[in-house]
Write an enzyme that holds these catalytic residues in place. Sequence first.
Site, PDB file in Angstrom:
ATOM      1  N   LYS A   1       0.753  -1.241  -0.179  1.00  0.00           N
ATOM      2  CA  LYS A   1      -0.140  -0.206  -0.017  1.00  0.00           C
ATOM      3  C   LYS A   1       0.817   1.251  -0.059  1.00  0.00           C
ATOM      4  CE  LYS A   1      -3.745   2.256   2.568  1.00  0.00           C
ATOM      5  NZ  LYS A   1      -4.227   2.799   3.931  1.00  0.00           N
TER       6      LYS A   1
ATOM      7  N   HIS B   1      -5.874   2.051  14.616  1.00  0.00           N
ATOM      8  CA  HIS B   1      -6.164   0.523  14.071  1.00  0.00           C
ATOM      9  C   HIS B   1      -4.909  -0.427  14.421  1.00  0.00           C
ATOM     10  CE1 HIS B   1      -3.828   2.034  10.861  1.00  0.00           C
ATOM     11  NE2 HIS B   1      -3.532   0.636  10.504  1.00  0.00           N
TER      12      HIS B   1
ATOM     13  N   ASP C   1      -3.240  -3.833  12.331  1.00  0.00           N
ATOM     14  CA  ASP C   1      -3.094  -4.596  11.082  1.00  0.00           C
ATOM     15  C   ASP C   1      -3.589  -5.858  11.239  1.00  0.00           C
ATOM     16  OD1 ASP C   1      -2.198  -2.180  10.155  1.00  0.00           O
ATOM     17  OD2 ASP C   1      -0.258  -2.787  10.128  1.00  0.00           O
TER      18      ASP C   1
ATOM     19  N   HIS D   1      -2.097   1.700  16.141  1.00  0.00           N
ATOM     20  CA  HIS D   1      -1.402   2.972  15.642  1.00  0.00           C
ATOM     21  C   HIS D   1      -2.001   3.644  14.671  1.00  0.00           C
ATOM     22  CE1 HIS D   1      -1.170  -0.158  12.803  1.00  0.00           C
ATOM     23  NE2 HIS D   1      -0.653   0.584  11.705  1.00  0.00           N
TER      24      HIS D   1
END
Length: 336
Positions: free
Chosen positions: A203, A222, A224, A278
């Site tokens: 990404k 959020h 991962d 994070h």
Amino acid sequence: MEVVRVQTIATTLSNKIDTIPFEFIRPVIEQPAHTTFAGPVPEIPTLDLSDPDTDNLVRTIAKTSSEWGLFQVVNHGVPVDVIKRLQSVGKEFFELSQEEKELYARPPNAMSLEGYGTKLQKEVAGKKAWVDYLFHNVWPPSRNNYKFWPKNPSSYREANEEYAQCLREVVDKLLVLLSLGLGLERNVMREAFGGDDLEYLLKINYYPPCPRPDLALGVVPHTDMSALTILVPNDVPGLQVFKDDHWFDVNYIPNALIVHIGDQVEILSNGKYKSVYHRAIVNKNRVRISWPVFCSPPSDMVVGPLPQLVNEENPAKYKTKKYKDYEYCKLNKLPQ
């Protein structure tokens, strides 16, 4: 309906000081001006992967993965020029005309994350993050859908394939160290995630200058859903990690790779290692770009706490399920 990209909004606001659209203004409890820790930041560990003392590396990675869920690695073996080429072609893509970038747009209602886009998932109250992105798989080659790989710049494909090849060695080494840190055989964790079939999804996050960085977020808080995330930043700080009820800035180290422990490693380790919570903040005057690669098991791979780490005193803390089912629940904010 035409989607307005954040990069376009930022350009139109460049002469309008202290103005951003309402949907980008976070609630006060999320605004960086109110929530970023202002005191001395505790040192986030850095691993030197060239350290010949394997026992020391194992101890360090186990400790930081349990306490922080995030660390940086230096002397990782990825040549500096390979990283520079990755950054250069990614930056060039976002400097193309809007019309050309839209050729790679993520299709509406697509099941895959791949493509160029802006808003990734639904947020409460219709809020938006100050970021545009490009997603595409980079490994294994059988998973690469080259229609989402920019043809301009012409060296884009070569630069990304070269980086993916180099990164695989780093990921393999990290998974060995993480396995050893749990007292397991060296290849247990790698095999549990699919071995050579481990998938790498790149990404590129593009955060344009923001007139009110005190009010906006580039990426909301959020964890991962991947096993590991390996991130290359540019030199504009912005990554923050949540620990001990505070948001701390992650220091920029030239040529280092930032490693996030993801949900699948937390699940596999039965909670011994922590998936890092994070977020990303933005800058008033400078473009921030980051290149995370999400390393995840194949979609049909079943992931759950390793049997070696489960007993009567330490029962399984997580459900065992196919990765694609975990991914579906995570993206749609459904209970796991």
